[in-house]
Each structure stands twice: as structure tokens, then as C-alpha cells.
Design a protein around this motif. Structure first.
Motif, PDB file in Angstrom:
ATOM      1  N   ASP A 135      47.527  48.415  49.735  1.00  0.00           N
ATOM      2  CA  ASP A 135      47.564  48.972  48.390  1.00  0.00           C
ATOM      3  C   ASP A 135      48.244  48.012  47.423  1.00  0.00           C
ATOM      4  N   GLY A 136      48.171  48.344  46.139  1.00  0.00           N
ATOM      5  CA  GLY A 136      48.730  47.461  45.115  1.00  0.00           C
ATOM      6  C   GLY A 136      50.217  47.254  45.256  1.00  0.00           C
ATOM      7  N   GLY A 137      50.942  48.277  45.729  1.00  0.00           N
ATOM      8  CA  GLY A 137      52.382  48.140  45.915  1.00  0.00           C
ATOM      9  C   GLY A 137      52.727  47.064  46.926  1.00  0.00           C
ATOM     10  N   THR A 138      51.942  46.975  47.992  1.00  0.00           N
ATOM     11  CA  THR A 138      52.175  45.940  49.012  1.00  0.00           C
ATOM     12  C   THR A 138      51.975  44.556  48.421  1.00  0.00           C
ATOM     13  N   TYR A 139      50.902  44.382  47.637  1.00  0.00           N
ATOM     14  CA  TYR A 139      50.640  43.084  47.008  1.00  0.00           C
ATOM     15  C   TYR A 139      51.773  42.702  46.068  1.00  0.00           C
ATOM     16  N   ALA A 140      52.223  43.647  45.255  1.00  0.00           N
ATOM     17  CA  ALA A 140      53.273  43.356  44.274  1.00  0.00           C
ATOM     18  C   ALA A 140      54.615  43.118  44.959  1.00  0.00           C
ATOM     19  N   ARG A 141      54.934  43.913  45.966  1.00  0.00           N
ATOM     20  CA  ARG A 141      56.235  43.826  46.634  1.00  0.00           C
ATOM     21  C   ARG A 141      56.425  42.487  47.337  1.00  0.00           C
ATOM     22  N   HIS A 142      55.371  41.975  47.943  1.00  0.00           N
ATOM     23  CA  HIS A 142      55.464  40.715  48.683  1.00  0.00           C
ATOM     24  C   HIS A 142      54.994  39.511  47.868  1.00  0.00           C
ATOM     25  N   GLY A 143      54.477  39.744  46.676  1.00  0.00           N
ATOM     26  CA  GLY A 143      54.015  38.642  45.844  1.00  0.00           C
ATOM     27  C   GLY A 143      52.691  38.059  46.275  1.00  0.00           C
ATOM     28  N   TYR A 144      51.904  38.813  47.063  1.00  0.00           N
ATOM     29  CA  TYR A 144      50.629  38.295  47.541  1.00  0.00           C
ATOM     30  C   TYR A 144      49.656  38.044  46.383  1.00  0.00           C
ATOM     31  N   ASP A 145      49.643  38.944  45.414  1.00  0.00           N
ATOM     32  CA  ASP A 145      48.721  38.777  44.288  1.00  0.00           C
ATOM     33  C   ASP A 145      49.037  37.522  43.499  1.00  0.00           C
ATOM     34  N   LYS A 146      50.319  37.312  43.211  1.00  0.00           N
ATOM     35  CA  LYS A 146      50.718  36.102  42.477  1.00  0.00           C
ATOM     36  C   LYS A 146      50.423  34.846  43.293  1.00  0.00           C
ATOM     37  N   ALA A 147      50.706  34.894  44.583  1.00  0.00           N
ATOM     38  CA  ALA A 147      50.483  33.721  45.439  1.00  0.00           C
ATOM     39  C   ALA A 147      49.007  33.362  45.497  1.00  0.00           C
ATOM     40  N   MET A 148      48.142  34.371  45.616  1.00  0.00           N
ATOM     41  CA  MET A 148      46.716  34.090  45.698  1.00  0.00           C
ATOM     42  C   MET A 148      46.185  33.558  44.374  1.00  0.00           C
ATOM     43  N   ARG A 149      46.675  34.094  43.266  1.00  0.00           N
ATOM     44  CA  ARG A 149      46.212  33.596  41.968  1.00  0.00           C
ATOM     45  C   ARG A 149      46.700  32.158  41.735  1.00  0.00           C
ATOM     46  N   THR A 150      47.884  31.852  42.207  1.00  0.00           N
ATOM     47  CA  THR A 150      48.363  30.472  42.089  1.00  0.00           C
ATOM     48  C   THR A 150      47.497  29.538  42.919  1.00  0.00           C
ATOM     49  N   GLU A 168      40.424  39.842  39.900  1.00  0.00           N
ATOM     50  CA  GLU A 168      40.699  41.230  40.266  1.00  0.00           C
ATOM     51  C   GLU A 168      40.848  41.388  41.767  1.00  0.00           C
ATOM     52  N   PHE A 169      41.759  42.271  42.149  1.00  0.00           N
ATOM     53  CA  PHE A 169      41.845  42.727  43.528  1.00  0.00           C
ATOM     54  C   PHE A 169      41.483  44.211  43.542  1.00  0.00           C
ATOM     55  N   LEU A 170      40.437  44.561  44.253  1.00  0.00           N
ATOM     56  CA  LEU A 170      40.046  45.952  44.437  1.00  0.00           C
ATOM     57  C   LEU A 170      40.630  46.384  45.779  1.00  0.00           C
ATOM     58  N   LEU A 171      41.687  47.210  45.716  1.00  0.00           N
ATOM     59  CA  LEU A 171      42.546  47.418  46.882  1.00  0.00           C
ATOM     60  C   LEU A 171      42.378  48.797  47.505  1.00  0.00           C
ATOM     61  N   ASP A 172      43.081  48.963  48.621  1.00  0.00           N
ATOM     62  CA  ASP A 172      43.074  50.227  49.370  1.00  0.00           C
ATOM     63  C   ASP A 172      41.641  50.614  49.741  1.00  0.00           C
ATOM     64  N   VAL A 173      40.863  49.617  50.180  1.00  0.00           N
ATOM     65  CA  VAL A 173      39.428  49.855  50.434  1.00  0.00           C
ATOM     66  C   VAL A 173      39.200  50.759  51.637  1.00  0.00           C
ATOM     67  N   ASN A 174      40.221  50.947  52.476  1.00  0.00           N
ATOM     68  CA  ASN A 174      40.078  51.841  53.618  1.00  0.00           C
ATOM     69  C   ASN A 174      40.406  53.282  53.250  1.00  0.00           C
ATOM     70  N   GLY A 175      40.816  53.502  52.005  1.00  0.00           N
ATOM     71  CA  GLY A 175      41.128  54.840  51.530  1.00  0.00           C
ATOM     72  C   GLY A 175      39.944  55.475  50.835  1.00  0.00           C
ATOM     73  N   GLN A 176      40.210  56.115  49.701  1.00  0.00           N
ATOM     74  CA  GLN A 176      39.180  56.869  49.005  1.00  0.00           C
ATOM     75  C   GLN A 176      38.603  56.124  47.801  1.00  0.00           C
ATOM     76  N   GLY A 177      38.971  54.842  47.643  1.00  0.00           N
ATOM     77  CA  GLY A 177      38.617  54.149  46.407  1.00  0.00           C
ATOM     78  C   GLY A 177      37.294  53.422  46.410  1.00  0.00           C
ATOM     79  N   GLY A 178      36.540  53.482  47.507  1.00  0.00           N
ATOM     80  CA  GLY A 178      35.325  52.683  47.608  1.00  0.00           C
ATOM     81  C   GLY A 178      34.336  52.922  46.490  1.00  0.00           C
ATOM     82  N   ALA A 179      34.025  54.181  46.216  1.00  0.00           N
ATOM     83  CA  ALA A 179      33.050  54.495  45.173  1.00  0.00           C
ATOM     84  C   ALA A 179      33.531  54.024  43.810  1.00  0.00           C
ATOM     85  N   ALA A 180      34.824  54.187  43.565  1.00  0.00           N
ATOM     86  CA  ALA A 180      35.384  53.741  42.285  1.00  0.00           C
ATOM     87  C   ALA A 180      35.279  52.233  42.141  1.00  0.00           C
TER      88      ALA A 180
END
Length: 211
Positions: A135-150, A168-180
């Protein structure tokens, strides 16, 4: 205008492929633009950087024919779109190998014998869509999003002069967000050339690399 959508996932029925198709539909919905999907897994693209690639890097031999075909596909496009699952906080290996081989010296950039570098992809807009299970919290907490963009946005595309329009990162794909995510991708595709149509681009094709 024309978009080349490169998708890297071995399962054509995956959400990654559905997002790529939806982005393409969004590009074409106005009737003014076109899109092509390059499924590099189905096409069997060879990602390993081989001796022929090394010789071409040093401008000692021509590029291999498979790389010339990929470069020609990009040359025909006004925008390059990469749609991929996030593996170990980066590209899948095949897509990274595609970058390693296709974005070659003398085409994506120039590296002169004296060390001078020049950007060659200033005309190209880039749209990046990563599909992640966390989820987005995991990316933000560990800095994965910033690291990948760098690593990707700046380290690859800015190095070559291409402008990253969408990252863009479309996250939590194993949850309910696929259609969105499929709906989001269609909207992103519909806006892919919005800035170009309004005169928001107009970059030089070759510019000096600084830093």
C-alpha cells in the motif's frame, strides 16, 4: 500523436495488461491520437546485455537488429509509456534489460571520447505506471516511491533528456483497487497528450547534460 505502450508482464490476463489496454483506450478515445502496445514478454525480447551490445556502446559495431527495431518503434512515437509490476522495488528484469539494451549510446544519449555527454531524447514524453502489491503507506514509510523516481525518472529518462509527464504507482493491487486502477489508467491515457496539444512542450532534441 502516437503512444508506444511497453508492458512487461508474463500473463496477458494480468491487471498490468488490463491497465496497459485501458491506457491505450484512453489515448484513442478522442479519435485524434493512436496507441500501440508492445508486449515484450509475449514477443520474447532478450534482455541480457551481450557482447554485441557492448561493441555498439563503444561505437565499434552496428546495433543488433532487435535493438534497431525497438528504437524504430520509439522513433515513431511521440510518447513512451511503461506499464509494469514492481518487483523488488524496481522494474522487472526483462524491462530493465530492455532499457539496458535499447537506450544505447549514440541513440538515447551521446558519450564522446572526451567524456562530454549529450541528451538525445528531448522530443519524447514519458509516462510511467508501476503496479505494486504493497500500500501507499509502505512506499512512503520506507521511501520506496522516492527511491524509484530517483532511479528511473531522473536516473534514466532525465539523463537522456526525455520529459516524465506521468509517474504513478497504482498500489494495493491484491486488494479491492483493481477496477479503480483500470479506470485511472484510462483517464491517464486520455490526458497523455494534453500538454503537447496546448503547446506545453517544445523541448530541443539534443541538449547538453549537466551533472
Amino acid at each position: 500523436m502516437h503512444a508506444l505502450i511497453v508492458v512487461s508482464h508474463p500473463d496477458s490476463e494480468s491487471l498490468t495488461h488490463a491497465v496497459a489496454r485501458s491506457f491505450a483506450e484512453g489515448v484513442g478515445q478522442s479519435g485524434e491520437h493512436t496507441a500501440e502496445i508492445a508486449d515484450i514478454a509475449a514477443e520474447g525480447f532478450q534482455p541480457a546485455f551481450i557482447q554485441a551490445d557492448r561493441a555498439a556502446y563503444f561505437l565499434q559495431k552496428p546495433l543488433p537488429s532487435d535493438i534497431l527495431r525497438e528504437q524504430q518503434r520509439i522513433d515513431r512515437a511521440d510518447a513512451l509509456v511503461l506499464v509494469y509490476p514492481v518487483y523488488w522495488w524496481s522494474f522487472p528484469g526483462q524491462l530493465k534489460g530492455w532499457i539496458d539494451r535499447v537506450f544505447s549510446n549514440g541513440w538515447a544519449y551521446d558519450e564522446a571520447p572526451d567524456g562530454t555527454l549529450g541528451k538525445r531524447l528531448g522530443r519524447l514524453d514519458v509516462h510511467l505506471i508501476g503496479m505494486g502489491g504493497a500500500d501507499g503507506g509502505t512506499y512512503a514509510r520506507h521511501g520506496y516511491d522516492k527511491a524509484m523516481r530517483t532511479q528511473i525518472d531522473h536516473g534514466i529518462f532525465d539523463f537522456c533528456g526525455a520529459r516524465v509527464v506521468t509517474s504513478e504507482f497504482l498500489l494495493d493491487v491484491n486488494g479491492q483497487g483493481g477496477a479503480a486502477h483500470v479506470v485511472t489508467a484510462r483517464a491517464l491515457g486520455g490526458n497523455a497528450f494534453a500538454k503537447a496539444a496546448s503547446g506545453g512542450t517544445g523541448r530541443p532534441e539534443v541538449a547538453e547534460l549537466r551533472g
